[in-house]
Design a protein around this motif. Structure first.
Motif, short mmCIF file in Angstrom:
data_model
loop_
_atom_site.label_atom_id
_atom_site.label_comp_id
_atom_site.label_asym_id
_atom_site.label_seq_id
_atom_site.Cartn_x
_atom_site.Cartn_y
_atom_site.Cartn_z
N THR A 105 36.10 60.15 13.20
CA THR A 105 36.33 59.01 14.34
C THR A 105 34.99 58.93 15.03
O THR A 105 34.64 57.60 15.33
CB THR A 105 37.40 59.37 15.19
N PHE A 106 34.46 59.84 15.24
CA PHE A 106 33.25 59.72 15.99
C PHE A 106 32.12 59.07 15.03
O PHE A 106 31.31 58.22 15.69
CB PHE A 106 32.59 61.08 16.80
N ALA A 107 31.90 59.37 13.83
CA ALA A 107 30.81 58.82 13.10
C ALA A 107 31.11 57.40 13.00
O ALA A 107 30.14 56.67 13.19
CB ALA A 107 31.25 59.58 11.81
N VAL A 108 32.36 56.76 12.69
CA VAL A 108 32.53 55.45 12.68
C VAL A 108 32.53 54.71 14.19
O VAL A 108 31.89 53.53 14.18
CB VAL A 108 34.12 55.41 11.98
N SER A 109 33.06 55.09 15.00
CA SER A 109 33.00 54.72 16.19
C SER A 109 31.41 54.61 16.83
O SER A 109 30.79 53.67 17.42
CB SER A 109 33.84 55.31 17.32
N THR A 110 30.62 55.53 16.53
CA THR A 110 29.00 55.42 16.88
C THR A 110 28.62 54.42 16.05
O THR A 110 27.63 53.59 16.75
CB THR A 110 28.67 56.80 16.61
N ILE A 111 28.90 54.32 14.79
CA ILE A 111 28.34 53.23 14.04
C ILE A 111 28.73 51.90 14.53
O ILE A 111 27.58 50.96 14.74
CB ILE A 111 28.43 53.40 12.65
N VAL A 112 29.76 51.86 14.98
CA VAL A 112 30.36 50.42 15.49
C VAL A 112 29.64 50.16 16.98
O VAL A 112 29.12 49.06 17.51
CB VAL A 112 31.95 50.43 15.73
N GLN A 113 29.37 51.29 17.71
CA GLN A 113 28.89 51.14 19.01
C GLN A 113 27.46 50.43 18.79
O GLN A 113 27.07 49.68 19.70
CB GLN A 113 28.74 52.49 19.59
N PHE A 114 26.64 50.93 17.78
CA PHE A 114 25.32 50.29 17.77
C PHE A 114 25.37 48.74 17.47
O PHE A 114 24.45 48.08 17.84
CB PHE A 114 24.57 50.95 16.53
N ASN A 115 26.51 48.34 16.84
CA ASN A 115 26.38 46.86 16.76
C ASN A 115 27.33 46.06 17.30
O ASN A 115 27.03 44.80 17.69
CB ASN A 115 26.98 46.83 15.05
N GLN A 116 28.46 46.60 18.00
CA GLN A 116 29.30 45.75 19.07
C GLN A 116 29.72 46.85 19.95
O GLN A 116 30.46 47.38 19.91
CB GLN A 116 30.69 45.40 18.12
N ARG A 117 28.82 46.73 21.20
CA ARG A 117 29.14 47.54 22.25
C ARG A 117 30.62 47.58 22.69
O ARG A 117 31.14 48.78 22.83
CB ARG A 117 28.34 47.21 23.50
N ILE A 118 31.26 46.61 23.16
CA ILE A 118 32.47 46.70 23.55
C ILE A 118 33.51 47.63 22.75
O ILE A 118 34.07 48.30 23.25
CB ILE A 118 32.96 45.40 23.93
N LEU A 119 33.68 46.91 21.45
CA LEU A 119 34.35 47.58 20.54
C LEU A 119 34.20 49.19 20.25
O LEU A 119 35.02 49.75 20.07
CB LEU A 119 34.68 46.76 19.22
N GLY A 120 32.78 49.29 20.11
CA GLY A 120 32.68 50.67 20.17
C GLY A 120 32.72 51.55 21.19
O GLY A 120 32.93 52.70 21.08
N MET A 151 36.38 52.32 20.88
CA MET A 151 36.41 53.15 19.89
C MET A 151 35.90 54.68 20.15
O MET A 151 36.77 55.78 19.88
CB MET A 151 35.96 52.71 18.59
N LEU A 152 35.14 54.79 21.11
CA LEU A 152 34.69 56.14 21.33
C LEU A 152 35.69 56.68 22.33
O LEU A 152 35.87 58.06 22.17
CB LEU A 152 32.93 55.97 22.03
N GLY A 153 36.35 55.93 23.11
CA GLY A 153 37.13 56.35 23.78
C GLY A 153 38.64 56.92 23.06
O GLY A 153 38.97 57.84 23.51
N LEU A 154 38.89 56.20 22.19
CA LEU A 154 39.99 56.45 21.11
C LEU A 154 39.67 57.85 20.41
O LEU A 154 40.38 58.71 20.14
CB LEU A 154 40.38 55.47 20.40
N SER A 155 38.25 57.98 19.94
CA SER A 155 37.73 59.04 19.17
C SER A 155 37.95 60.43 20.16
O SER A 155 38.29 61.44 19.78
CB SER A 155 36.23 59.09 18.80
N PHE A 156 37.68 60.23 21.40
CA PHE A 156 37.70 61.31 22.36
C PHE A 156 39.47 61.95 22.46
O PHE A 156 39.55 63.08 22.63
CB PHE A 156 37.26 60.75 24.00
N LEU A 157 40.05 60.83 22.64
CA LEU A 157 41.56 61.17 22.63
C LEU A 157 42.18 61.72 21.25
O LEU A 157 42.84 62.47 21.32
CB LEU A 157 42.50 59.73 22.91
#
Length: 111
Positions: free
Chosen positions: A45-60, A63-69
């Motif tokens: 979950t952190f691997a995917v959300s980090t990649i998304v974070q680089f390309n789409q800040r809000i969605l990423g 997703m990082l918050g959900l990864s933490f959960l």
């Protein structure tokens, strides 16, 4: 795929008993009796959300918050220690950051 490969390699050489092995916590759902570190769920979950974070800040960020959960839920279930989750989060994010940097350096990143 790289994060899964690292997960596989770590599991081959390192064994850490899960918290319910030592009776420190009760288990809420059945679990495998393999090593506690790293947590595959948290790692991915952190691997995917980090990649998304680089390309789409809000969605990423969401997703990082959900990864933490996800990580917290793994602790709550009694399957992992907090250190397993922290290490998995760092490993998943670091792997994605390295891949992003390599792709960006080669001009292969899509805008």
């Amino acid at each position: 795929m790289i994060s899964l490969f690292l997960h596989f390699i770590i599991k081959l050489f390192y064994f850490k008993p899960r918290p319910f092995f030592k009776g420190r916590v009760g288990i809420l759902t059945p679990s495998k009796f393999d090593s506690s570190f790293p947590s595959k769920h948290t790692l991915l979950t952190f691997a995917v959300s980090t990649i998304v974070q680089f390309n789409q800040r809000i969605l990423g960020s969401i997703m990082l918050g959900l990864s933490f959960l996800t990580g917290l839920s793994r602790i709550w279930l009694g399957h992992h220690y907090p250190s397993d989750i922290a290490g998995s989060a760092v490993l998943g994010s670091f792997t994605s950051a390295i891949i992003h940097k390599l792709l960006k350096g080669n001009g292969n990143e899509s805008t």
